[in-house]
Design a protein around this motif. Sequence first.
Motif, PDB file in Angstrom:
ATOM      1  N   PRO A 139      10.554  -1.901  -5.673  1.00 45.59           N
ATOM      2  CA  PRO A 139       9.497  -1.447  -4.757  1.00 45.59           C
ATOM      3  C   PRO A 139       9.894  -0.143  -4.074  1.00 45.59           C
ATOM      4  O   PRO A 139      11.082   0.175  -3.927  1.00 45.59           O
ATOM      5  CB  PRO A 139       9.384  -2.587  -3.744  1.00 45.59           C
ATOM      6  CG  PRO A 139      10.035  -3.762  -4.396  1.00 45.59           C
ATOM      7  CD  PRO A 139      11.098  -3.202  -5.281  1.00 45.59           C
ATOM      8  N   GLU A 140       8.893   0.604  -3.673  1.00 48.55           N
ATOM      9  CA  GLU A 140       9.134   1.813  -2.895  1.00 48.55           C
ATOM     10  C   GLU A 140       8.774   1.545  -1.433  1.00 48.55           C
ATOM     11  O   GLU A 140       7.851   0.795  -1.129  1.00 48.55           O
ATOM     12  CB  GLU A 140       8.336   2.995  -3.432  1.00 48.55           C
ATOM     13  CG  GLU A 140       6.830   2.836  -3.335  1.00 48.55           C
ATOM     14  CD  GLU A 140       6.076   4.007  -3.963  1.00 48.55           C
ATOM     15  OE1 GLU A 140       5.234   4.586  -3.260  1.00 48.55           O
ATOM     16  OE2 GLU A 140       6.316   4.303  -5.145  1.00 48.55           O
ATOM     17  N   ASN A 187       5.343  -0.488  -1.381  1.00 46.14           N
ATOM     18  CA  ASN A 187       4.507  -0.450  -2.584  1.00 46.14           C
ATOM     19  C   ASN A 187       5.269  -1.150  -3.698  1.00 46.14           C
ATOM     20  O   ASN A 187       6.251  -0.625  -4.219  1.00 46.14           O
ATOM     21  CB  ASN A 187       4.170   0.990  -2.977  1.00 46.14           C
ATOM     22  CG  ASN A 187       3.247   1.047  -4.176  1.00 46.14           C
ATOM     23  OD1 ASN A 187       2.394   0.173  -4.351  1.00 46.14           O
ATOM     24  ND2 ASN A 187       3.396   2.067  -4.994  1.00 46.14           N
ATOM     25  N   ARG A 188       4.822  -2.353  -4.042  1.00 41.69           N
ATOM     26  CA  ARG A 188       5.485  -3.113  -5.100  1.00 41.69           C
ATOM     27  C   ARG A 188       4.906  -2.717  -6.450  1.00 41.69           C
ATOM     28  O   ARG A 188       3.718  -2.409  -6.559  1.00 41.69           O
ATOM     29  CB  ARG A 188       5.309  -4.611  -4.855  1.00 41.69           C
ATOM     30  CG  ARG A 188       5.935  -5.085  -3.544  1.00 41.69           C
ATOM     31  CD  ARG A 188       5.719  -6.568  -3.319  1.00 41.69           C
ATOM     32  NE  ARG A 188       6.337  -7.008  -2.075  1.00 41.69           N
ATOM     33  CZ  ARG A 188       5.740  -6.993  -0.891  1.00 41.69           C
ATOM     34  NH1 ARG A 188       4.480  -6.563  -0.799  1.00 41.69           N
ATOM     35  NH2 ARG A 188       6.362  -7.396   0.192  1.00 41.69           N
ATOM     36  N   ALA A 201       8.934   8.591   1.370  1.00 42.13           N
ATOM     37  CA  ALA A 201       9.081   7.396   0.538  1.00 42.13           C
ATOM     38  C   ALA A 201      10.410   7.428  -0.192  1.00 42.13           C
ATOM     39  O   ALA A 201      10.842   8.479  -0.687  1.00 42.13           O
ATOM     40  CB  ALA A 201       7.939   7.301  -0.466  1.00 42.13           C
ATOM     41  N   SER A 202      11.049   6.273  -0.288  1.00 39.69           N
ATOM     42  CA  SER A 202      12.275   6.120  -1.080  1.00 39.69           C
ATOM     43  C   SER A 202      11.983   5.229  -2.277  1.00 39.69           C
ATOM     44  O   SER A 202      11.101   4.376  -2.229  1.00 39.69           O
ATOM     45  CB  SER A 202      13.398   5.525  -0.226  1.00 39.69           C
ATOM     46  OG  SER A 202      13.024   4.257   0.278  1.00 39.69           O
ATOM     47  N   ASN A 203      12.747   5.416  -3.358  1.00 37.72           N
ATOM     48  CA  ASN A 203      12.529   4.683  -4.617  1.00 37.72           C
ATOM     49  C   ASN A 203      11.100   4.855  -5.135  1.00 37.72           C
ATOM     50  O   ASN A 203      10.476   3.900  -5.610  1.00 37.72           O
ATOM     51  CB  ASN A 203      12.819   3.189  -4.452  1.00 37.72           C
ATOM     52  CG  ASN A 203      14.297   2.899  -4.342  1.00 37.72           C
ATOM     53  OD1 ASN A 203      15.125   3.603  -4.909  1.00 37.72           O
ATOM     54  ND2 ASN A 203      14.638   1.862  -3.596  1.00 37.72           N
ATOM     55  N   GLY A 259       0.806  -1.215   0.000  1.00 38.20           N
ATOM     56  CA  GLY A 259       0.000   0.000   0.000  1.00 38.20           C
ATOM     57  C   GLY A 259       0.830   1.252   0.000  1.00 38.20           C
ATOM     58  O   GLY A 259       0.308   2.345  -0.240  1.00 38.20           O
ATOM     59  N   GLY A 260       2.125   1.120   0.278  1.00 43.23           N
ATOM     60  CA  GLY A 260       3.032   2.241   0.133  1.00 43.23           C
ATOM     61  C   GLY A 260       2.628   3.475   0.911  1.00 43.23           C
ATOM     62  O   GLY A 260       2.488   3.454   2.129  1.00 43.23           O
TER      63      GLY A 260
END
Length: 871
Positions: free
Chosen positions: A642-643, A614-615, A671-673, A275-276
């Motif tokens: 993924p992030e 979050n994939r 968030a990263s990536n 769900g990031g």
Amino acid sequence: MRNPILLFTLLLLCFSVKTAAQNPGGGRPGGQGGGEQRQQMSIGRFYGKVIDDATGKGIGYASVQLIGMKFDTTQHRMVKGLIAGQLTEENGDFSLENLPIRGDFTLKIAFLGYASTEQTVTFGIPGRGQEGQPGDKKPEGQQGFNGKNGQGNSMKMNPGAFDKDLGNIRLGASAEILKEVTIEGNSGQITLALDKKVYHVDKDASAAGGTAEDALKNIPSLNVDIDGNLTMRSAAPQLFVDGRPTNLTLDQIPSDAIDNVEVITNPSAKYDASGGNAGIVNIVLKKDRRVGYNGSVRGGVDARGRVNLGGDLNAREGKINVFVGGNLNQRKSISSGGTDRYNLTGNPLTNVFQQSASQNTGYFAMGRGGIDWFIDNRNTLTASGNYNGGNFDSGDDLKIQTDTLRNSGLRTGHALRNSSSSRNHGSYGSQLLYKHLFPKEGKELTADLNLNGSRSKSQGNFTTNYLDQNRQSVQRQEGKGSNAFFTAQTDFSNPLNGGRKMELGARAAIRDFRSENNSFNRINNEYVLAPNFAGRYKFNDQVYAAYGTFSQSYPKWGFQGGLRAESSVYTGVLLGNDSTFTNKYPISLFPSAFATYKINDADNVQLSYSRRINRPNFFQLIPFPDFSDSLQLSVGNPGLKPEFTNSLELSYQNIINSNHNVLVSVYYKRASNLITRYQSLQKDVIPGRNVIVSTYQNSNSSTAYGTELTVKNTVFKIVDITSNINLYNSIVDARNISANLKIEQFTWFIKENLSLRLPLNITFQANGSYQSRTAFSIDGGREGGFRGGGGGGGWGGGPTNTAQGYSIPVWFVDLSLRKDLWKRKASITLSVQDVFRSRRNGSHAESAFFIQDTWRRRDPQLARINFSYRF
């Protein structure tokens, strides 16, 4: 249409057989029992009303249970157990009938967010071993009864003594730490708590006869665009149905099948870490376990002649509870849109202007059912399943004007592109659930298996006539796909001494996707495969997880800490190209922490932290182009990572009284990536041409912070107003993709839900929403941008961040009128969506290659009338 008609024929037949088979004299405990139960007369009745202690209003759907002694045929002795139970009516009334009349009973009443209560009740007839004991009560009107005479004499004296009114039973608000603090009873649409919002869809008149899109767009914290893409505080949440992942999209779930929607903004380690940037939205479908038979039938039609039909049936007898339901919804969606594009590259430069008009027709049908087996008081086994199928045909007329900017002057060309496509899909879901309750209250073990799958097939034809060149171009796209999603999960909860509680669980999730897409150009009246557009692709995604949480409660405060560990493996394969790519994350840790402080009976504060992932979804990974947008190709990126997001949220709740309540949250997310939508100029996608391609990249990071205010007010006892305001700032740093590519955008949105209770059981409802410019572009996965295609984001598509533009402001107002009939057993609802034709989604994009403005509108000023009957 055969399958939907067959579905409803079987549903109607099932209902008819069940109703005819119902025993008019059934439901009498002791009628065929043994031992002392056989000797008792089951003629007693307790009745009364459950009310809110603060307002005096009746509390609907509260649990009422009567506990007493009954004969156990396996142990051949009297044991303590459940004699009768039910949920209260909407006005709080309850009536427990056909009861044994000997002995004392315990009446237990509970409702979410209220302090449970229990009291001893009796008809005044002593049970075995109680004759002549001090304190024996006499039935009203039986002055001469002393508890030693035969009970037959007493019943002859006054049979009405066994029909007892228990009066009004008051429930006060619960004040338990680390549990929901409910600030609104069943009289309103929304229940607010520090960690969760619950939205009661059956009270939303504007959603009647629609889909989950219509219901969720009115919920605080959530936004739904015209293509059914869901966002929570500017990011895509994890979508569950009945607490488990689903492959259904919002436009495939009828709103009339939904009981309530739970919104969890910052989930604990107990929940899936996917769900990031956002939390979890759980759609709870209708299901009842009341003894006997109950259900509903409904039907409606809208201004375009689209019909919706549905029904639910629940039957419980003894240890078996059976539930079935079905819906058939016709679709006829009309859309319009436009694009203005100013190219900054090429020689000569060109400007392109497009106007589109499209229509989507078809239907979808949903059938579901299941069975609960109450093995005994502490063990329950549930098996359920659902099937969803549909067919959609769409046509689109696109007018294209191209202005070529030459030194000699402006040259204008015109083209007309006609497209027609068809899509059919079928999806299924099945679940097996086991639940065991231990003798210790609150201690339980659950285990479940879930299998979801779907198949789809589509074909699109695109014909472009260049009016100034007497030239025609014809393309065709063909596609099919399938997926299977298996999950296995177990959870254990154990309250410990001293206000402590421990929870443990494990979960396995395996997804298999397959997609085959081919594109053709028509040459000499034959369709020739375009190899560079061909896409045959599959992937397997496996996630294994385990979690543990521990909580401690004190009179004034409490805390909960948790840790979730997930291992994930992703493997993608380009079929026919012998190309495989894999992403592996052996172990990823996702901690969570919650601390709650009760300032006083009215004020509560909670601080929460969680880490989530979050994939990449299916269509963000597929490495083949989609040219359904004539101006911009879309290509996935199989190398996406993924992030990971860290979220911090501080919430304050003020329960002023039962009429006025406030919930304030301040949140921060990093968030990263970050998975980012990105546009670039590519030469090798179409031989001999330089084309602008929209794809996905991992940017450095994103930051979002803001505050959310939700206020629930009841005025003059007839007006309910829920106001939701969200203010946030977002920053996307994509300088790793392109130098100086960083964008910051302040965004705000407001929602207003107003319900007015009028005389003659009429309710007026108005729902409105405004969202300002936002830096997050709503993208429908494979459907792409604002091209639409039925909503829901395809196979896991959803909102995608962009570092090269923003979404334009959008607002709308929906109105509805509901009339309750026949003591609220039936209702008729009239609703109008997008009253002012203002719900227009769009985007503004800027890059080194072009400046583009796009907008799209769907189904404005749509009226719908629905009828529902509950039995």
